[in-house]
Each structure stands twice: as C-alpha cells, then as structure tokens.
Design a protein around this motif. Structure first.
Motif, PDB file in Angstrom:
ATOM      1  N   TRP A  91      41.845 -36.971  68.555  1.00 15.38           N
ATOM      2  CA  TRP A  91      41.590 -36.492  67.197  1.00 15.38           C
ATOM      3  C   TRP A  91      42.715 -36.870  66.251  1.00 15.38           C
ATOM      4  CZ3 TRP A  91      45.439 -33.375  65.581  1.00 15.38           C
ATOM      5  CH2 TRP A  91      46.190 -32.748  66.575  1.00 15.38           C
TER       6      TRP A  91
ATOM      7  N   ASN B 185      51.354 -30.704  64.549  1.00 11.39           N
ATOM      8  CA  ASN B 185      50.318 -29.684  64.685  1.00 11.39           C
ATOM      9  C   ASN B 185      50.933 -28.330  65.063  1.00 11.39           C
ATOM     10  OD1 ASN B 185      47.519 -29.296  64.428  1.00 11.39           O
ATOM     11  ND2 ASN B 185      47.456 -28.881  66.619  1.00 11.39           N
TER      12      ASN B 185
ATOM     13  N   PHE C  47      52.481 -26.832  61.996  1.00  9.24           N
ATOM     14  CA  PHE C  47      51.491 -26.218  61.107  1.00  9.24           C
ATOM     15  C   PHE C  47      51.114 -24.819  61.595  1.00  9.24           C
ATOM     16  CE2 PHE C  47      49.802 -30.661  59.866  1.00  9.24           C
ATOM     17  CZ  PHE C  47      50.711 -30.728  58.834  1.00  9.24           C
TER      18      PHE C  47
ATOM     19  N   LEU D 274      52.016 -21.565  59.392  1.00 10.02           N
ATOM     20  CA  LEU D 274      50.899 -21.139  58.525  1.00 10.02           C
ATOM     21  C   LEU D 274      50.166 -19.928  59.080  1.00 10.02           C
ATOM     22  CD1 LEU D 274      49.392 -24.622  57.571  1.00 10.02           C
ATOM     23  CD2 LEU D 274      50.176 -22.897  55.950  1.00 10.02           C
TER      24      LEU D 274
ATOM     25  N   ALA E  66      47.134 -31.176  51.163  1.00 15.16           N
ATOM     26  CA  ALA E  66      46.271 -30.384  52.064  1.00 15.16           C
ATOM     27  C   ALA E  66      46.130 -28.952  51.562  1.00 15.16           C
ATOM     28  CB  ALA E  66      46.850 -30.391  53.477  1.00 15.16           C
ATOM     29  N   SER E  67      47.215 -28.442  50.948  1.00 18.83           N
ATOM     30  CA  SER E  67      47.187 -27.034  50.528  1.00 18.83           C
ATOM     31  C   SER E  67      46.406 -26.834  49.228  1.00 18.83           C
ATOM     32  CB  SER E  67      48.615 -26.501  50.370  1.00 18.83           C
ATOM     33  OG  SER E  67      49.202 -27.059  49.217  1.00 18.83           O
TER      34      SER E  67
ATOM     35  N   ALA F 109      37.472 -24.580  45.865  1.00 17.82           N
ATOM     36  CA  ALA F 109      36.914 -23.393  46.547  1.00 17.82           C
ATOM     37  C   ALA F 109      37.118 -22.148  45.686  1.00 17.82           C
ATOM     38  CB  ALA F 109      37.586 -23.211  47.905  1.00 17.82           C
TER      39      ALA F 109
ATOM     40  N   ARG G 199      36.181 -37.441  65.618  1.00 17.67           N
ATOM     41  CA  ARG G 199      37.026 -37.659  66.802  1.00 17.67           C
ATOM     42  C   ARG G 199      36.797 -39.099  67.252  1.00 17.67           C
ATOM     43  NH1 ARG G 199      37.247 -33.000  65.327  1.00 17.67           N
ATOM     44  NH2 ARG G 199      37.047 -31.101  66.523  1.00 17.67           N
TER      45      ARG G 199
ATOM     46  N   GLY H 234      36.329 -27.147  59.325  1.00 18.47           N
ATOM     47  CA  GLY H 234      36.350 -28.011  60.494  1.00 18.47           C
ATOM     48  C   GLY H 234      36.167 -27.200  61.766  1.00 18.47           C
TER      49      GLY H 234
ATOM     50  N   THR I  73      40.913 -29.966  65.405  1.00 18.62           N
ATOM     51  CA  THR I  73      41.321 -30.355  64.049  1.00 18.62           C
ATOM     52  C   THR I  73      40.998 -29.269  63.018  1.00 18.62           C
ATOM     53  OG1 THR I  73      39.227 -31.459  63.671  1.00 18.62           O
ATOM     54  CG2 THR I  73      41.033 -32.821  64.477  1.00 18.62           C
TER      55      THR I  73
ATOM     56  N   CYS J 272      41.256 -26.517  60.336  1.00 18.69           N
ATOM     57  CA  CYS J 272      42.316 -26.388  59.330  1.00 18.69           C
ATOM     58  C   CYS J 272      43.319 -25.295  59.731  1.00 18.69           C
ATOM     59  CB  CYS J 272      41.679 -26.035  57.989  1.00 18.69           C
ATOM     60  SG  CYS J 272      42.886 -25.570  56.753  1.00 18.69           S
TER      61      CYS J 272
ATOM     62  N   PHE K 184      45.342 -18.558  55.433  1.00 17.08           N
ATOM     63  CA  PHE K 184      46.079 -18.481  54.167  1.00 17.08           C
ATOM     64  C   PHE K 184      45.141 -18.806  52.996  1.00 17.08           C
ATOM     65  CE2 PHE K 184      49.073 -20.719  51.127  1.00 17.08           C
ATOM     66  CZ  PHE K 184      49.499 -19.531  50.536  1.00 17.08           C
ATOM     67  N   ALA K 185      44.300 -19.833  53.183  1.00 17.08           N
ATOM     68  CA  ALA K 185      43.400 -20.244  52.093  1.00 17.08           C
ATOM     69  C   ALA K 185      42.493 -19.088  51.669  1.00 17.08           C
ATOM     70  CB  ALA K 185      42.567 -21.441  52.538  1.00 17.08           C
TER      71      ALA K 185
ATOM     72  N   ILE L 260      42.421 -17.086  47.957  1.00  9.64           N
ATOM     73  CA  ILE L 260      41.245 -16.983  47.081  1.00  9.64           C
ATOM     74  C   ILE L 260      40.926 -15.509  46.823  1.00  9.64           C
ATOM     75  CG2 ILE L 260      38.827 -17.635  46.764  1.00  9.64           C
ATOM     76  CD1 ILE L 260      39.374 -19.995  48.676  1.00  9.64           C
TER      77      ILE L 260
ATOM     78  N   ILE M 259      35.809 -29.495  50.225  1.00 11.31           N
ATOM     79  CA  ILE M 259      35.060 -28.790  49.185  1.00 11.31           C
ATOM     80  C   ILE M 259      34.873 -29.722  47.985  1.00 11.31           C
ATOM     81  CG2 ILE M 259      34.979 -26.726  47.723  1.00 11.31           C
ATOM     82  CD1 ILE M 259      35.022 -26.101  50.730  1.00 11.31           C
TER      83      ILE M 259
HETATM   84  C1  HEM Z   1      39.398 -23.577  50.982  1.00 13.37           C
HETATM   85  C2  HEM Z   1      40.477 -24.214  51.328  1.00 13.37           C
HETATM   86  C3  HEM Z   1      40.585 -25.196  52.469  1.00 13.37           C
HETATM   87  C4  HEM Z   1      39.609 -25.885  53.126  1.00 13.37           C
HETATM   88  C5  HEM Z   1      38.102 -25.840  52.906  1.00 13.37           C
HETATM   89  C6  HEM Z   1      40.273 -26.705  54.121  1.00 13.37           C
HETATM   90  C7  HEM Z   1      39.613 -27.552  54.993  1.00 13.37           C
HETATM   91  C8  HEM Z   1      40.256 -28.387  55.861  1.00 13.37           C
HETATM   92  C9  HEM Z   1      39.580 -29.344  56.693  1.00 13.37           C
HETATM   93  C10 HEM Z   1      38.067 -29.568  56.749  1.00 13.37           C
HETATM   94  C11 HEM Z   1      40.528 -29.997  57.393  1.00 13.37           C
HETATM   95  C12 HEM Z   1      40.327 -31.132  58.367  1.00 13.37           C
HETATM   96  C13 HEM Z   1      39.720 -30.651  59.630  1.00 13.37           C
HETATM   97  C14 HEM Z   1      39.210 -31.791  60.445  1.00 13.37           C
HETATM   98  O1  HEM Z   1      39.657 -32.920  60.297  1.00 13.37           O
HETATM   99  O2  HEM Z   1      38.339 -31.532  61.255  1.00 13.37           O
HETATM  100  C15 HEM Z   1      41.812 -29.461  57.018  1.00 13.37           C
HETATM  101  C16 HEM Z   1      43.032 -29.897  57.520  1.00 13.37           C
HETATM  102  C17 HEM Z   1      44.235 -29.370  57.139  1.00 13.37           C
HETATM  103  N1  HEM Z   1      44.452 -28.317  56.293  1.00 13.37           N
HETATM  104 FE1  HEM Z   1      43.033 -27.313  55.267  1.00 13.37          FE
HETATM  105  N2  HEM Z   1      41.621 -26.495  54.044  1.00 13.37           N
HETATM  106  C18 HEM Z   1      41.858 -25.566  53.049  1.00 13.37           C
HETATM  107  C19 HEM Z   1      43.080 -25.057  52.661  1.00 13.37           C
HETATM  108  C20 HEM Z   1      44.279 -25.344  53.262  1.00 13.37           C
HETATM  109  C21 HEM Z   1      45.545 -24.741  52.929  1.00 13.37           C
HETATM  110  C22 HEM Z   1      45.751 -23.662  51.887  1.00 13.37           C
HETATM  111  C23 HEM Z   1      46.480 -25.335  53.719  1.00 13.37           C
HETATM  112  C24 HEM Z   1      47.980 -25.120  53.807  1.00 13.37           C
HETATM  113  C25 HEM Z   1      48.743 -24.426  53.109  1.00 13.37           C
HETATM  114  C26 HEM Z   1      45.818 -26.302  54.543  1.00 13.37           C
HETATM  115  C27 HEM Z   1      46.441 -27.120  55.464  1.00 13.37           C
HETATM  116  C28 HEM Z   1      45.806 -28.085  56.211  1.00 13.37           C
HETATM  117  C29 HEM Z   1      46.499 -29.037  57.048  1.00 13.37           C
HETATM  118  C30 HEM Z   1      48.017 -29.128  57.218  1.00 13.37           C
HETATM  119  C31 HEM Z   1      45.523 -29.844  57.633  1.00 13.37           C
HETATM  120  C32 HEM Z   1      45.744 -31.038  58.564  1.00 13.37           C
HETATM  121  C33 HEM Z   1      45.758 -30.598  59.975  1.00 13.37           C
HETATM  122  C34 HEM Z   1      45.998 -31.748  60.921  1.00 13.37           C
HETATM  123  O3  HEM Z   1      45.768 -32.907  60.574  1.00 13.37           O
HETATM  124  O4  HEM Z   1      46.422 -31.447  62.027  1.00 13.37           O
HETATM  125  N3  HEM Z   1      44.479 -26.277  54.251  1.00 13.37           N
HETATM  126  N4  HEM Z   1      41.620 -28.478  56.079  1.00 13.37           N
END
Ligand code: HEM
Length: 504
Positions: free
Chosen positions: A97, A126, A129, A133, A285-286, A293, A364, A438, A442, A444, A449-450, A454, A488
C-alpha cells in the motif's frame, strides 16, 4: 523539415500497427473481465476521469462486480461489491500500500522518497502519524484546535456595533478561511513575537495553498509541477515558510510536526527544504479534505430545519452539562474528547454530509501474482496490478441508503437516537458501509481529529452566530468532479450566507 515529418509519420504508423499485437493485454483464464480502452497507454483514463461514478456503474452493469480497466498504463481491478470489501482487506500480505502513496507524495510535494526501503530516511512515517494524531496526542490537538477556532472566529475587540451587523460571505470561502487559519495554528503553532503579522502570514499561505491545491489532481495523475508555474511558485513559497528556522520561532507546535522537526533520524539525507516539503504534505493532508467536509456539514445543517433544531438542542444540552458558558469576553468554550464523542446528532449530520460528497479511491498494488478470493468468486491477479475500491458506489447505492441523493440528517441514528451501525446489502449486514476515510492499512490516521474539528466548528457556529442562507431555498451546489478520487469533493460554486454575532 519534410524528412522529419516523414520519419515521425513512419514511427507513428509502425506503433499503430504493433499496438494491437504487443500493447494490448489479453485476459487470461481466471482473470476479471478486461477493458483495455481505445487509447494507447491512457486506456480508459479519459472516460474514467470525465465521470468515475458513471463509468464504474456502466462497467458494473456490463461485467458484474469485478472488472479490470487499463488506466494510464496500469491495470486496475475494481471491486465494487461492498460485501467483498472485508475480503479484499484480508489479502493484506499480497498488497503493497506504500508504493503508490510514497511515489505520489514525492512527486506532488517535491521531496525524495520517504520509503525507508529507499534509504533516504529511517522514519516509519505511518507510526509517526498514529503516535501523533491519535491516543494522548489527540487530546492536545483537539484542545488547541478549539482555542484556535475561537481565536479566529470571535471578534478581536468586542463592540455592540459588531453584534448587530449581518455579514454576507460565500460559505465555502468562510469555511476555507476559518478552518485553514485555525488548523494551521494548531499544527504549526503561533508566532508570539509578531502576533499582528501572524494573520497576514497565514492568509498569504492560504493563497499559496489554494494555488497549489488547484493543480493537485493533475499532480496526482502524474503530471510534473513544472507545467504549472504559478502552482510551482506557490509550493516553493509554502515550503520556504515551513523551514526549520521559521518554525522554531513558533510556540505550541503540534507533536505531529515537532516530532518530525527534531527526529533523531541518523540516515536522513533530507536537507532543511526537503524536510519542509514533508511538512507541506502534512499541511495538505490536514486541510484538503477537512475544508470541503466542513463546508458540506455546515451547508446541509443550515439548509435542513430539522437538522438545525436537533443539532442546536444537542449542543445546548452538552454545553450546559459541561458547565460551559458561551460569551465573547470570557474564557473560550472547552469540551473534552468524551464530550465531543457523545454527540450522535452532529455525528450523523457529518457522516451524511461526507457520504454525499466523498469520492475517494482506495488502492493497493499487488506485490506478486496471487488469487483474490471474494464473495462469489476468485480471481487471478498479476504482480504490479492495482486493486481499487471506490466507496462512492456504495455510498450512493439505493439498496443500502434508500433515496441516496437526499440529505437525511438522522440517517446514522437508530430509534433510540444513538449511532446507527446496521446497514444491509442483499439482505446481509455490511461490515463496511461508510468509508470517506479509506480502509485497512491506508485508513486516514487523522480521521478522529478531523471529525472533532468539524464538530467543534459546528458547535461554535451554533453558539456564537445567527446563521441564514441568503436565498433560503438555494439549491445545493454541484460537486467538483475534477477532484474525484482524492477525497471530499468541493462545491463547483460557492453559496452565499449571512451571519451575525448573537446577543449573549
Ligand atoms: C474530513 C476530513 C478528512 C478526510 C475525508 C480524509 C480522508 C483521507 C483519505 C481517504 C486518505 C487516504 C486513505 C487511502 O489511501 O486509502 C487519507 C490519508 C491521510 N490523512 Fe486524511 N482525511 C481527512 C482529514 C485529515 C486530517 C485532519 C489529517 C491530519 C491532521 C489527516 C491526515 C492524513 C494523513 C497523514 C494521510 C496519509 C496516510 C498515509 O499515507 O499513510 N487527514 N485521508
């Protein structure tokens, strides 16, 4: 000149002749039905890009729940039956992944590979994170976000004229501004030496972030950033502001960032600018998903009087039982994680808003040839092929979610007003029915926190402001499909709303 055209003409003609013989993959026994598409290399990418949901629905009708499409040189196996999702995730040992995620991050943000296998760093990103978080770290992030939201939303000097004046603004711009500023301060801390200049600095970064984010779909699709001069400049300016020397002037930096600033990573070959680019990846990402959303959650709540009433009652009750008094001059409202977790109405409003606006692609890569065993069949998968889930198909499936395009604020509430977790497909209870964040390895790491962010935003909007849409029966803006696959979807156009401070 004519000779050059002639040579190129011959090359193209030979390619066209050889393409059907060598360039098109043939389906082997046991493999899913295959769509090669008509365009060499791109395959079905243009049809997929134009409308992923319709493209996948059409192939589902034609081939059933599992099929393979050629997309930009890759063979992608789409698994579309939500009853099979947990089975896909059981094949974790065959999946890589990280490969795709690390490569995309490096290309888009401009740092070298952060995969420890490539020898540039020992950091297991990872693990970082999850450590920074979730668990205890989530407490301080949440606390800091609530303070920063109030810093951003409450008037700096309180006066009666401010109370009585309605302000009209685009709701998406408002959510963008407030969430970006508060989120930025929460992750990267406050600059206490130059507080007055702080807002200008963040608003500058916001402009650069918007410029960069605009081309993100193209970067994720593999185009080089050098094609987009303005976005490239914006990215470099953002990275510059996140260099160590600039961050170390700031106080209350989150663990997520500080741990990586001072990481004792003995083999790290990243220079200061490259490290700053990994901070930029975290900033993106954050924010990139949280901002839209937040917008959809606020818009859907305001448009729906029943949602607004139920949310207001829940928020008032929670603040009262937590002994929190809403005032402009007194101490900021503060709710702990337990109190934030116990808000089923807000939870349901947020989930329903994300169900309607999320379009993420979970992918993947196959590490080796293997057999994928699913509900209703097994399929041979080749090394380096991609397995993909597109949960929007499930989120908008009328069998799982009746009347799927309608916002129902209580869709995720059971008859006792608690969180509902039972959803069915084909008469069977689904393990996975809601996946904007997700799934599996993988998923999130910032999802808890997200949702807190909100909720905090909605609580403060309901507590401090009177809110109205400028056009009370305004239609929901359409989703910007150009970002499908990334998370989103933002609105295609903004929608005006009015707010004024309440008389407290
Ligand atoms: C509504 C808000 C959010 C949504 C819908 C969301 C959604 C996602 C999704 C779909 C992924 C990828 C998962 C995959 O590849 O299968 C992801 C990865 C990630 N998200 Fe979020 N996210 C949100 C908010 C946040 C927030 C607030 C943070 C951090 C402060 C964050 C940090 C990360 C990080 C660091 C990754 C990468 C993880 C990796 O590659 O190992 N996300 N997010």
């Amino acid at each position: 000149m004519i000779t050059i055209f002639l040579v190129w003409g011959i090359v193209v003609a030979v390619c066209c002749y050889l393409w059907p013989i060598f360039g098109i993959r043939k389906r082997k026994m046991g493999e899913p039905p295959l769509e090669n598409g008509l365009i060499p290399y791109l395959g079905c990418a243009l049809q997929f890009g134009a409308n992923p949901l319709e493209f996948l629905r059409e192939n589902q009708r034609k081939h059933g729940h599992v099929f393979t499409c050629k997309l930009v040189g890759k063979y992608v196996h789409f698994i579309t039956n939500p009853l099979s999702y947990h089975k896909v995730l059981c094949h974790g040992k065959y999946f890589d992944w990280k490969k795709f995620h690390f490569a995309t991050s490096a290309k888009a943000f401009g740092h070298r590979s952060i995969d420890p296998n490539d020898g540039n760093t020992t950091e297991n990103i990872n693990d970082t994170f999850i450590k920074t978080l979730q668990g205890n770290a989530l407490n301080s992030l949440t606390e800091s976000m609530m303070e920063n939201l109030q810093l951003t939303m409450r008037p700096p000097v309180f006066s009666n004229s401010k109370i009585s004046a309605w302000v009209t603004e685009g709701m998406y711009s408002f959510c963008y501004r407030v969430m970006f500023e508060a989120g930025y301060l929460t992750l990267f801390g406050r600059d206490l030496t130059r507080q007055d200049a702080q807002r200008t600095h963040i608003l500058n970064n916001l402009d650069n972030f918007k410029q960069f984010d605009k081309v993100f779909p193209a970067l994720a699709a593999g185009l080089p950033i050098h094609l987009f001069k303005t976005a490239h400049n914006a990215r470099e300016k953002l990275a510059e502001s996140l260099r160590h020397e600039n961050l170390q002037k700031r106080n209350h930096i989150s663990e997520l960032v500080s741990l990586r600033m001072f990481l004792n990573d003995t083999v790290s070959t990243f220079d200061d600018l490259e490290k700053a680019k990994t901070h930029l990846a975290i900033l993106w990402a954050s924010q990139a998903n949280t901002i839209p959303a937040t917008f959809w959650s606020l818009l859907q709540m305001i448009r729906n009087p029943d949602a607004m009433k139920a949310a207001t009652e829940e928020v008032n009750k929670t603040l009262e039982s937590a002994g929190q008094k809403i005032s402009f001059e007194g101490s900021p409202i503060c709710l702990n994680q337990m109190q934030l977790n116990n808000l089923p109405v807000l939870d349901s409003i947020i989930k329903e808003s994300l169900r309607l606006s999320s379009a993420s692609l979970n992918i993947r890569t196959a590490k080796e040839d293997f057999t994928l065993h699913l509900e209703g069949g097994s399929y041979s998968i080749r090394k380096d092929d991609i397995i993909a889930l597109y949960p929007q198909l499930m989120h908008l499936d009328p069998e799982i979610y009746p009347d799927p395009l309608t916002f129902k604020y209580d869709r995720y509430l059971d008859e006792n007003g608690k969180t509902k977790t039972t959803f069915y497909s084909n008469g069977l209870k689904l393990k996975y029915y809601y996946m904007p964040f997700g799934s599996g390895a993988t998923i999130c790491p910032g999802r808890l926190f997200a949702v807190h962010e909100i909720k905090q935003f909605l609580i403060l909007m309901l507590s401090y402001f009177e809110l109205e849409l400028v056009e009370s029966h305004a239609k929901c803006p359409p989703l910007d499909q150009s970002r499908a696959g990334l998370g989103i979807l933002p609105p295609l156009n903004d929608i005006e709303f009015k707010y004024k401070f309440k008389h407290l």
